[in-house]
Design an enzyme around this catalytic site. Structure first.
Site, PDB file in Angstrom:
ATOM      1  N   SER A 546       0.852  -1.263   0.032  1.00  0.00           N
ATOM      2  CA  SER A 546      -0.095   0.086   0.140  1.00  0.00           C
ATOM      3  C   SER A 546       0.787   1.341  -0.151  1.00  0.00           C
ATOM      4  CB  SER A 546      -0.964   0.017   1.208  1.00  0.00           C
ATOM      5  OG  SER A 546      -2.041   0.652   0.875  1.00  0.00           O
ATOM      6  N   ASP A 632      -9.533  -3.379  -5.726  1.00  0.00           N
ATOM      7  CA  ASP A 632      -8.915  -2.665  -4.463  1.00  0.00           C
ATOM      8  C   ASP A 632      -9.497  -1.389  -4.662  1.00  0.00           C
ATOM      9  OD1 ASP A 632      -7.527  -1.475  -2.997  1.00  0.00           O
ATOM     10  OD2 ASP A 632      -5.592  -2.245  -3.365  1.00  0.00           O
ATOM     11  N   HIS A 667      -7.732  -5.178  -1.689  1.00  0.00           N
ATOM     12  CA  HIS A 667      -6.652  -4.608  -0.834  1.00  0.00           C
ATOM     13  C   HIS A 667      -6.087  -5.526   0.019  1.00  0.00           C
ATOM     14  CE1 HIS A 667      -4.045  -0.900  -0.195  1.00  0.00           C
ATOM     15  NE2 HIS A 667      -4.130  -1.076   0.904  1.00  0.00           N
TER      16      HIS A 667
END
Length: 697
Positions: A546, A632, A667
């Site tokens: 991320s 995501d 994600h």
């Protein structure tokens, strides 16, 4: 099996001009014009984009085919360290003890309860394995019971997009009521009478801006709008205080916050503002008897302080210091109980718990002696209690759950994490060292390695980092990384600026115009570990996900020769383009973290200076693995896809460059606990392969 040539994405130039700068993007087309619909239904992905992503997936499968046996061995190791029929320590709540359990072979959790303090048979509330049956993806959101324990509100995400469907069922029943709420943020906060609850709705751009009240037995279209946040740069959430007296609507970004409360016994009342938002001003709250207790940075309290205010008049002029600000002592969070105030603090990257007797004002501390460890609050459901539940672990010590009698100060160990395949902490060493930064600061680094590991520069090293949003990386036990250190790796966590390991100042020194401190800190940690002969140049596998993927992309550009490989999971690597697109889910709320390049030329130039996608050059790069999720909503799939496409075009080396896109997840990757371990095994196999350790262990 012959390895095919790597895919080459078509170049379709697109030019924009910002602040006098021409911005050329050859791979903008990989962003689906209908991305909102794709998040809800991945089958709607345009054919040309799907073809490219599937070609990249086929390529990584072919390249990694020689690690098939290694991946299976790693998966078996990882799975062997999990107690498959595990159960959490029951949390008392009125007449019941609530707990979560897993069954052997089951991928999903089960939510259960039994009569309080009794060892009798469990009552199954939600069976994740049954609910996930027939679905490619399933993940629970929130689970909450009514005050009388008769109903359960629960939610799930069915494709990884984090649009949660919220449902209600009678406790002990396996069927749901007709109430079905779509596109929620996942949580529900019940009113005192159990006839209605509050929730947050996410708009088509995935922004949680509206808070509603739902009355049981009515359609979602009839729900009452309680708060409509006009600032698209804010997040909203809804929760219940520990005392269950108030519903709290929290409104915040990364710098500013505001709370509104509703008396849980009067759910139809309008929300009451505690204190109006002020740019840079933050607070959150709990209730203690007839007062609010707030954690705030008001009055220059950079590392926060605790204040109290009357329930009827909680505005800032009535705030009185309860725990004054102490620079360098960061208040992470707190719990307000009927007779106790408990806070979690961190000083110089080490946590501690401080317990205050609210009658006498006397305080005492709970801390541990290891060089580096993780400490946190456990699950607590009751306000009127003298027992604090907390968790402890270190890089060598499996997680422990304690119940602590705050009056007698006696600790009771309720659970020690089991490692079925065996684990002896004495076989490993954990250390905390400090690396010198480029500007005189010192950066905490947590280390784990097996006793007997060569510390002469010959060992490979796995270096993990994040460094954004004030998120601190705990020095906690992780069974997965044993598969690395048992194969001769030194494992290191770089606690770089942008986190809050050394207080709020540490975070502020790694954001906005100072963001490059994060990247330079990570490089400084790598260089220090090389100098101290934990490893050598070119033998480091760096990993981040991320915003930690942004870190990976940045250091790959800045110091590629230091690293043998880069693992970037769901990486935020197209930072400038994303911050220029205010239609994306997280862009407006992220401007306080990165800057607003739409309105601010200086912010544009600052982000341009490090944005990984924009800084790719014709030069040698390390081996790189990028991992993405098609649905995501946080880091959209096209960021890693574009990054890999441009790297293929520009890089001058023959090192591996792989893109692995999970076409049915978001994600967090795969939703099942064992499926997730297969993804970990793939990442580890990549690192071992390129480090020349595929045959180790």
């Amino acid at each position: 099996m012959a390895v095919p040539q790597p895919p080459r994405a078509a170049r379709r130039p697109r030019t924009e001009t910002w602040h006098g700068y021409e911005k050329l993007d050859d791979y903008h087309w990989l962003k689906a014009a209908n991305w909102q619909e794709v998040m809800q239904d991945p089958s709607l992905l345009p054919a040309d984009i799907r073809a490219y992503l599937e070609a990249e997936n086929a390529y990584h499968v072919a390249v990694m085919a020689d690690t098939g046996a290694l991946q299976e061995k790693l998966f078996a190791e990882l799975k062997g360290r999990i107690k498959e029929d595990d159960t959490t320590v029951p949390a008392p709540d009125g007449p019941f003890d609530y707990f979560t359990s897993y069954v052997t072979g089951g991928q999903q959790p089960r939510f259960c309860r039994r009569p309080r303090g009794q060892p009798g048979p469990e009552q199954l509330l939600l069976d994740g394995n049954a609910l996930a049956k027939g679905r490619d993806y399933f993940r629970f959101g929130g689970v909450s019971n009514t005050p009388d324990h008769s109903l359960i509100a629960w939610s799930f995400d069915g494709n990884g997009s984090e649009f949660f469907e919220l449902r209600v069922r009678h406790a002990g029943s396996d069927t749901d009521l007709p109430d079905v709420l779509h596109n929620t943020a996942g949580g529900a906060a019940w009113a005192a009478d159990g006839k209605s609850f509050f929730y947050t709705l996410q708009d088509p751009n995935h922004r949680p801006l509206k808070t509603y009240r739902h009355v049981l037995g009515t359609p979602q279209s009839a729900d009452t709008l309680v708060h409509d946040e006009p600032d698209t740069g804010k997040f909203t959430d809804v929760s219940l205080t520990m005392s269950e007296k108030f519903i709290v609507i929290g409104i915040h970004d990364h710098d500013t916050s505001e709370c509104r409360v509703i008396d849980a016994a009067r759910p139809g009342a309008a929300p009451r503002l505690i204190a109006p938002r002020v740019d840079g001003g933050e607070y959150d709250l709990e209730v203690w008897e007839d007062r609010f207790i707030l954690r705030t940075n008001a009055g220059g309290a950079e590392d926060y302080k605790l204040v109290s205010a009357p329930l009827d008049h909680p505005s800032t002029e009535n705030w009185a210091d309860l725990v004054p600000h102490r620079p360098g002592v960061f208040i992470v969070g707190f719990i307000a109980l009927k007779r106790w105030l408990v806070r979690l603090e961190r000083e110089n990257a080490l946590p501690r718990i401080v317990v205050r007797d609210m009658a006498s004002g006397e305080e005492h501390t709970i801390a541990f002696d290891e060089e580096a460890y993780a400490l946190g609050f456990g699950e607590m459901r009751e306000y009127d209690t003298d027992v604090l539940r907390f968790t402890y672990s270190s890089m060598t010590t499996p997680a422990q759950v304690f119940d602590y009698d705050m009056r007698s100060r006696a600790r009771r160990l309720r659970k020690m994490q089991e490692v079925p395949s065996g684990h002896d902490p004495a076989d490993y060493v954990t250390r905390r060292i400090f690396a010198p930064a480029h500007d005189g600061e010192t950066i905490p680094v947590t280390l784990l390695y097996r006793k007997g590991t060569a510390l002469d520069g010959s060992s490979p090293l796995w270096l993990y980092g994040y460094g954004s949003y004030g998120i601190s990386l705990p020095a906690s036990f992780n069974t997965n990384i044993l598969s690395l250190v048992n194969r001769g790796f030194v494992y290191a966590i770089a606690h770089v600026r942008g986190g809050q390991e050394k207080g709020r100042r540490w975070y502020k020194m790694g954001k906005l115009s100072l963001k490059q401190n994060t990247f330079r800190d990570f490089i400084s940690c790598a260089e220090h570990l090389i100098r101290e002969r934990f490893t050598a140049k070119g033998q480091i596998v760096a990993q981040g996900g991320s915003a930690g993927g942004l870190l990976m992309g940045a250091v790959a550009n800045m110091a590629p020769g230091l690293f043998g490989a880069i693992v970037a999971e769901v990486p935020f690597v197209d930072a400038l383009t994303t911050m220029l697109d205010d239609t994306l889910p997280l862009t407006p709320p992220e401007w306080p973290e990165w800057g607003n390049p739409i309105q601010d030329k200086a912010a544009y130039e600052n982000i341009l200076a490090y944005s990984p996608y924009d800084r790719i050059e014709a030069k040698d790069y390390p081996h790189i693995l990028a991992v993405a999720g098609l649905t995501d909503p946080r880091v959209t799939y096209w960021e890693p896809a574009k990054w890999v496409a441009k790297l293929r075009e520009r890089k001058t080396d023959s090192n591996l460059l792989l893109l692995k896109t999970n076409m049915g997840a978001g994600h967090g990757g795969a939703s099942g606990r064992f499926d997730r371990l297969k993804e970990v095994a793939f990442v580890y196999a990549f690192g071992l392969k390129v480090a020349g350790r595929a045959g180790a262990g």
